[in-house]
Design a protein around this motif. Structure first.
Motif, PDB file in Angstrom:
ATOM      1  N   ALA A 163      19.496  -2.269  10.182  1.00 20.81           N
ATOM      2  CA  ALA A 163      18.414  -3.210  10.487  1.00 20.81           C
ATOM      3  C   ALA A 163      18.024  -3.144  11.957  1.00 20.81           C
ATOM      4  CB  ALA A 163      18.836  -4.628  10.118  1.00 20.81           C
ATOM      5  N   ASP A 164      18.958  -2.735  12.811  1.00 18.57           N
ATOM      6  CA  ASP A 164      18.687  -2.642  14.244  1.00 18.57           C
ATOM      7  C   ASP A 164      18.104  -1.296  14.647  1.00 18.57           C
ATOM      8  OD1 ASP A 164      19.752  -5.192  14.571  1.00 18.57           O
ATOM      9  OD2 ASP A 164      21.793  -4.407  14.820  1.00 18.57           O
ATOM     10  N   PHE A 165      18.039  -0.353  13.692  1.00 13.59           N
ATOM     11  CA  PHE A 165      17.556   0.989  14.038  1.00 13.59           C
ATOM     12  C   PHE A 165      16.691   1.512  12.892  1.00 13.59           C
ATOM     13  CE2 PHE A 165      17.606   5.487  15.068  1.00 13.59           C
ATOM     14  CZ  PHE A 165      17.597   5.485  16.454  1.00 13.59           C
ATOM     15  N   LYS A 166      15.541   0.887  12.691  1.00 15.84           N
ATOM     16  CA  LYS A 166      14.597   1.366  11.691  1.00 15.84           C
ATOM     17  C   LYS A 166      13.848   2.577  12.232  1.00 15.84           C
ATOM     18  CE  LYS A 166      13.765  -3.109   9.471  1.00 15.84           C
ATOM     19  NZ  LYS A 166      12.771  -4.162   9.185  1.00 15.84           N
ATOM     20  N   ILE A 167      13.452   3.451  11.333  1.00 15.57           N
ATOM     21  CA  ILE A 167      12.699   4.645  11.735  1.00 15.57           C
ATOM     22  C   ILE A 167      11.287   4.559  11.173  1.00 15.57           C
ATOM     23  CG2 ILE A 167      14.752   6.080  11.946  1.00 15.57           C
ATOM     24  CD1 ILE A 167      14.064   7.284   9.230  1.00 15.57           C
ATOM     25  N   ALA A 168      10.399   5.380  11.708  1.00 19.55           N
ATOM     26  CA  ALA A 168       8.968   5.238  11.448  1.00 19.55           C
ATOM     27  C   ALA A 168       8.610   5.411   9.976  1.00 19.55           C
ATOM     28  CB  ALA A 168       8.192   6.237  12.303  1.00 19.55           C
ATOM     29  N   ALA A 169       9.165   6.443   9.310  1.00 21.18           N
ATOM     30  CA  ALA A 169       8.813   6.695   7.916  1.00 21.18           C
ATOM     31  C   ALA A 169       9.222   5.532   7.021  1.00 21.18           C
ATOM     32  CB  ALA A 169       9.464   7.988   7.430  1.00 21.18           C
ATOM     33  N   ILE A 170      10.379   4.928   7.311  1.00 21.18           N
ATOM     34  CA  ILE A 170      10.823   3.759   6.549  1.00 21.18           C
ATOM     35  C   ILE A 170       9.960   2.552   6.896  1.00 21.18           C
ATOM     36  CG2 ILE A 170      12.762   2.230   6.071  1.00 21.18           C
ATOM     37  CD1 ILE A 170      13.191   5.047   5.053  1.00 21.18           C
ATOM     38  N   ALA A 171       9.598   2.410   8.172  1.00 15.21           N
ATOM     39  CA  ALA A 171       8.759   1.282   8.608  1.00 15.21           C
ATOM     40  C   ALA A 171       7.416   1.291   7.885  1.00 15.21           C
ATOM     41  CB  ALA A 171       8.553   1.328  10.114  1.00 15.21           C
ATOM     42  N   ILE A 172       6.883   2.474   7.599  1.00 15.08           N
ATOM     43  CA  ILE A 172       5.599   2.564   6.892  1.00 15.08           C
ATOM     44  C   ILE A 172       5.703   1.931   5.509  1.00 15.08           C
ATOM     45  CG2 ILE A 172       3.944   4.171   5.854  1.00 15.08           C
ATOM     46  CD1 ILE A 172       4.469   6.054   8.186  1.00 15.08           C
ATOM     47  N   THR A 173       6.824   2.166   4.815  1.00 13.83           N
ATOM     48  CA  THR A 173       6.994   1.557   3.489  1.00 13.83           C
ATOM     49  C   THR A 173       7.078   0.038   3.596  1.00 13.83           C
ATOM     50  OG1 THR A 173       9.428   1.705   3.536  1.00 13.83           O
ATOM     51  CG2 THR A 173       8.227   3.615   2.710  1.00 13.83           C
ATOM     52  N   HIS A 174       7.736  -0.469   4.646  1.00 13.99           N
ATOM     53  CA  HIS A 174       7.824  -1.922   4.838  1.00 13.99           C
ATOM     54  C   HIS A 174       6.445  -2.501   5.171  1.00 13.99           C
ATOM     55  CE1 HIS A 174      12.014  -1.616   4.370  1.00 13.99           C
ATOM     56  NE2 HIS A 174      12.323  -1.233   5.598  1.00 13.99           N
ATOM     57  N   MET A 175       5.665  -1.789   5.984  1.00 11.25           N
ATOM     58  CA  MET A 175       4.316  -2.251   6.317  1.00 11.25           C
ATOM     59  C   MET A 175       3.444  -2.292   5.075  1.00 11.25           C
ATOM     60  SD  MET A 175       3.778  -0.060   9.821  1.00 11.25           S
ATOM     61  CE  MET A 175       4.870  -0.282  11.233  1.00 11.25           C
ATOM     62  N   GLU A 176       3.573  -1.277   4.220  1.00 10.01           N
ATOM     63  CA  GLU A 176       2.786  -1.240   2.985  1.00 10.01           C
ATOM     64  C   GLU A 176       3.193  -2.385   2.070  1.00 10.01           C
ATOM     65  OE1 GLU A 176       2.135  -0.389  -1.184  1.00 10.01           O
ATOM     66  OE2 GLU A 176       4.093  -0.213  -0.195  1.00 10.01           O
ATOM     67  N   GLU A 177       4.492  -2.667   1.980  1.00 15.55           N
ATOM     68  CA  GLU A 177       4.968  -3.775   1.156  1.00 15.55           C
ATOM     69  C   GLU A 177       4.447  -5.112   1.667  1.00 15.55           C
ATOM     70  OE1 GLU A 177       9.154  -3.368   1.353  1.00 15.55           O
ATOM     71  OE2 GLU A 177       9.283  -1.822  -0.212  1.00 15.55           O
ATOM     72  N   ALA A 178       4.337  -5.231   3.001  1.00 18.76           N
ATOM     73  CA  ALA A 178       3.862  -6.473   3.604  1.00 18.76           C
ATOM     74  C   ALA A 178       2.339  -6.583   3.598  1.00 18.76           C
ATOM     75  CB  ALA A 178       4.390  -6.586   5.036  1.00 18.76           C
ATOM     76  N   GLY A 179       1.648  -5.570   3.102  1.00 16.46           N
ATOM     77  CA  GLY A 179       0.193  -5.592   3.070  1.00 16.46           C
ATOM     78  C   GLY A 179      -0.461  -5.213   4.382  1.00 16.46           C
ATOM     79  N   SER A 180       0.329  -4.702   5.343  1.00 16.52           N
ATOM     80  CA  SER A 180      -0.217  -4.300   6.649  1.00 16.52           C
ATOM     81  C   SER A 180      -0.636  -2.832   6.594  1.00 16.52           C
ATOM     82  CB  SER A 180       0.831  -4.533   7.752  1.00 16.52           C
ATOM     83  OG  SER A 180       1.243  -5.874   7.786  1.00 16.52           O
ATOM     84  N   PHE A 181      -1.683  -2.544   5.822  1.00 10.23           N
ATOM     85  CA  PHE A 181      -2.101  -1.149   5.623  1.00 10.23           C
ATOM     86  C   PHE A 181      -2.630  -0.530   6.909  1.00 10.23           C
ATOM     87  CE2 PHE A 181      -2.303  -2.891   1.320  1.00 10.23           C
ATOM     88  CZ  PHE A 181      -1.640  -1.905   0.614  1.00 10.23           C
ATOM     89  N   GLY A 182      -3.292  -1.331   7.738  1.00  8.75           N
ATOM     90  CA  GLY A 182      -3.800  -0.808   9.000  1.00  8.75           C
ATOM     91  C   GLY A 182      -2.678  -0.342   9.905  1.00  8.75           C
ATOM     92  N   GLN A 183      -1.608  -1.130   9.997  1.00  9.56           N
ATOM     93  CA  GLN A 183      -0.468  -0.740  10.824  1.00  9.56           C
ATOM     94  C   GLN A 183       0.260   0.463  10.223  1.00  9.56           C
ATOM     95  OE1 GLN A 183       2.148  -3.894  12.010  1.00  9.56           O
ATOM     96  NE2 GLN A 183       0.485  -5.252  12.625  1.00  9.56           N
ATOM     97  N   ALA A 184       0.339   0.508   8.891  1.00 16.01           N
ATOM     98  CA  ALA A 184       0.964   1.665   8.240  1.00 16.01           C
ATOM     99  C   ALA A 184       0.178   2.939   8.545  1.00 16.01           C
ATOM    100  CB  ALA A 184       1.036   1.436   6.734  1.00 16.01           C
ATOM    101  N   ALA A 185      -1.149   2.849   8.513  1.00 17.29           N
ATOM    102  CA  ALA A 185      -1.990   4.009   8.839  1.00 17.29           C
ATOM    103  C   ALA A 185      -1.823   4.402  10.300  1.00 17.29           C
ATOM    104  CB  ALA A 185      -3.450   3.694   8.538  1.00 17.29           C
ATOM    105  N   ALA A 186      -1.729   3.415  11.185  1.00 19.38           N
ATOM    106  CA  ALA A 186      -1.554   3.699  12.614  1.00 19.38           C
ATOM    107  C   ALA A 186      -0.227   4.403  12.870  1.00 19.38           C
ATOM    108  CB  ALA A 186      -1.633   2.396  13.413  1.00 19.38           C
ATOM    109  N   MET A 187       0.844   3.927  12.227  1.00 17.48           N
ATOM    110  CA  MET A 187       2.145   4.584  12.386  1.00 17.48           C
ATOM    111  C   MET A 187       2.109   6.008  11.823  1.00 17.48           C
ATOM    112  SD  MET A 187       5.220   4.209  13.599  1.00 17.48           S
ATOM    113  CE  MET A 187       5.579   2.442  13.712  1.00 17.48           C
TER     114      MET A 187
END
Length: 560
Positions: free
Chosen positions: A503-527
């Motif tokens: 939890a203290d060391f998330k990586i970008a590819a995993i963060a994109i899935t979390h952003m998509e789950e949270a509905g933050s598609f713009g941030q997922a696209a930016a990452m």
């Protein structure tokens, strides 16, 4: 007797033995022992009591779970069919025609390699999702989420792999058969079915198994775009990360190994039978002129390239606008990532992980390959080392991830301290992508004259000095290629590390899935854009470095 022992000890190459033993011990520890832990877990219950195949019976008797097997086979079959056909046609167009822009088309086909499969799925959402640009225009009246979306995403993922295999095979075909066919008046279609396709049969088998295995074991696309359509990769994630059912997760992990092991065996058999396709008497194929063929092939390549570019363009639209599709005002706010989904730290964490994986991985692989190729004696150990070097080819990333949980997370394991740290992510990446860099380094070292080591030993030059001052400089292009390979793949990996990040060391590819789950598609696209940008920059630097190296080599040759 004492004199013989003393003579043996004095002639024994202790330095080489210690380095070789360390390499074999390290690879065995992260490869053999975790796999043993995985298979052991599959035959135990939650109380760690042996239950035989009861876990497998339970899995296949559960309708929701057993359906995942059929779904996965279905997805892998259709993805492989389309990828192999498209890959062959694209490679044929670049090698057997006179179309313009071949170099551009070749690099465009590599776009999916520079991005995780979660980004492919995200691009499809912007194109064909419920609010996708083509869906809103009435050009895609189908439901993307589920089976169709996964298949399209997997085709994008596996297409470059099939294309590269066919491109190499077609590029180095023997032109003598085609010359004989021309002299007998054979039509282009007849040459295709009587010469080209039979020549490609081993490459075709390889391409089928490679694409099938990649689609069968991929996690990123089904996670983002799969909806309620379950596959084995998402099953294993739900069992382990969601329900903490490690025994059932181990069962699914062993099932994921089946196509990978089959692919590995076929690859070994095909490689042994396909060794003499081109020889010293072979001639380069001269491609004849055909305007209709060239127009057709150029149009096909342009369509594929435009599709891939459009997918990337959609990421720019999503990442640089306020709220697609309702607010298209330009903004950079999407790059102010929410900390709850990983934040900008996740990108820098991926960068650290990729650099560490590339640095340590390149050093370890090259030393390992050097010991396999250049070490004197130790034939038994080197045979064992070569066997270990090819086994990672048969290991899907998710299998590596879950086997690492069972092995490194054990309280009795003295290496438990690396669990949940950057170190275990780096180790998993090095293991996951070990085999291709090993073959690259081994092939390069085979080309170096063995007399270098012999002359050095006769002059009393230490082996370490020969390695640093001769082998490394002469192998610099291969070392650069290995570094780039590790870096790019570490930046885009999802399946190998999805179980291992903390939890203290998330990586970008995993963060994109979390952003998509949270509905933050713009941030997922930016990452996604950040990952694509850094991988393209690394590739450009690699090409620039290789150009400089070739220029210096040519200049030295011209002065000799």
């Amino acid at each position: 007797m004492k004199n013989r022992v003393r003579q043996w000890c004095s002639g024994f190459r202790w330095g080489q033995f210690l380095v070789l033993a360390f390499c074999l011990l390290a690879l065995s520890t992260v490869l053999v022992l975790p796999l043993f832990a995985l298979f052991s877990k599959a035959f135990l219950n939650k109380a760690d009591m042996f239950v035989g195949i009861d876990n497998y019976i339970k899995y296949f008797k559960t309708p929701a779970l057993s359906t995942s097997v059929l779904n996965t086979i279905d997805i892998a079959f259709w993805s492989t069919l389309f990828s192999v056909v498209l890959g062959f046609l694209y490679a044929f167009a670049l090698t057997r025609t006179h179309i313009k822009g071949k170099a551009v088309f070749k690099y465009m086909a590599m776009i999916p390699i520079f991005t995780p499969t979660v980004i492919h799925a995200l691009g499809l959402v912007y194109m064909f999702g419920n609010q996708g640009i083509l869906t809103r225009a009435g050009l895609f009246p189908f439901e993307l989420y589920g089976r169709l979306g996964i298949i399209i995403s997997e085709v994008i993922f596996t297409f470059p792999q099939a294309f590269l295999l066919f491109f190499v095979a077609l590029e180095f075909s023997d032109g003598r058969l085609y010359e004989a066919a021309d002299s007998m008046g054979a039509s282009p279609l007849r040459k295709l079915f009587r010469i080209t396709l039979p020549e490609m049969k081993y490459t075709l088998i390889n391409a089928v198994f490679v694409c099938f295995t990649l689609a069968f074991t991929d996690f990123g696309a089904p996670k983002v775009i799969g909806g309620s359509f379950s596959v084995l990769a998402t099953d294993i994630y739900k069992q382990v990360a969601g329900q903490f059912n490690f025994n059932m997760g181990a069962v699914v992990g062993t099932l994921l190994l089946i196509p990978a092991v089959m692919s590995f065996i076929v690859d070994r058999l095909v490689s042994s039978r396909n060794a003499s396709a081109v020889n010293a008497r072979s001639t380069k194929l001269v491609v004849g002129k055909s305007v209709p063929r060239d127009i057709l092939c150029f149009s096909f390549c342009m369509l594929v390239t435009l599709f891939l570019l459009f997918m990337v363009a959609m990421l720019f639209v999503g990442g640089l606008t306020e709220g697609y599709p309702y607010n298209l005002s330009l903004t950079l706010n999407n790059f102010l990532f929410n900390q709850s989904t990983g934040g900008i730290d996740s990108f820098f964490n991926s960068l650290k992980m990729a650099l560490a994986s590339a640095g340590f991985g390149t050093a370890f692989v090259f030393i390992y390959a050097y010991m396999m190729e250049k070490a004197s004696g130790f034939n038994g150990l080197r045979k064992y080392g070569r066997l270990l070097s090819v086994l990672p080819l048969a290991l899907p990333g998710m299998v590596i991830g879950i086997s690492f949980i069972f092995f490194f997370n054990s309280p009795t394991n003295p290496l438990n301290f690396i669990y949940g740290t950057l170190a275990i992510l780096v180790v998993s990446n090095i293991l996951h992508y070990f085999s291709v860099p090993f073959f690259t380094a081994n092939g390069c070292l085979k080309k170096l004259d063995k007399e270098f080591e012999g002359i050095a030993e006769s002059m009393g030059v230490p082996r370490l000095k020969t390695f640093l001052w001769v082998s490394v400089p002469l192998s610099l292009p291969a070392i650069m290629e290995i570094f780039m390979y590790f870096f790019v793949n570490a930046m885009v990996t999802v399946s190998a590390v999805v179980f291992l990040y903390s939890a203290d060391f998330k990586i970008a590819a995993i963060a994109i899935t979390h952003m998509e789950e949270a509905g933050s598609f713009g941030q997922a696209a930016a990452m996604s854009l950040l990952i694509l940008l850094i991988n393209v920059v690394v590739r450009v630097l690699y090409e620039a470095g290789m150009a400089i190296f070739r220029h210096r080599a040519n200049r030295k040759e011209s002065t000799v």
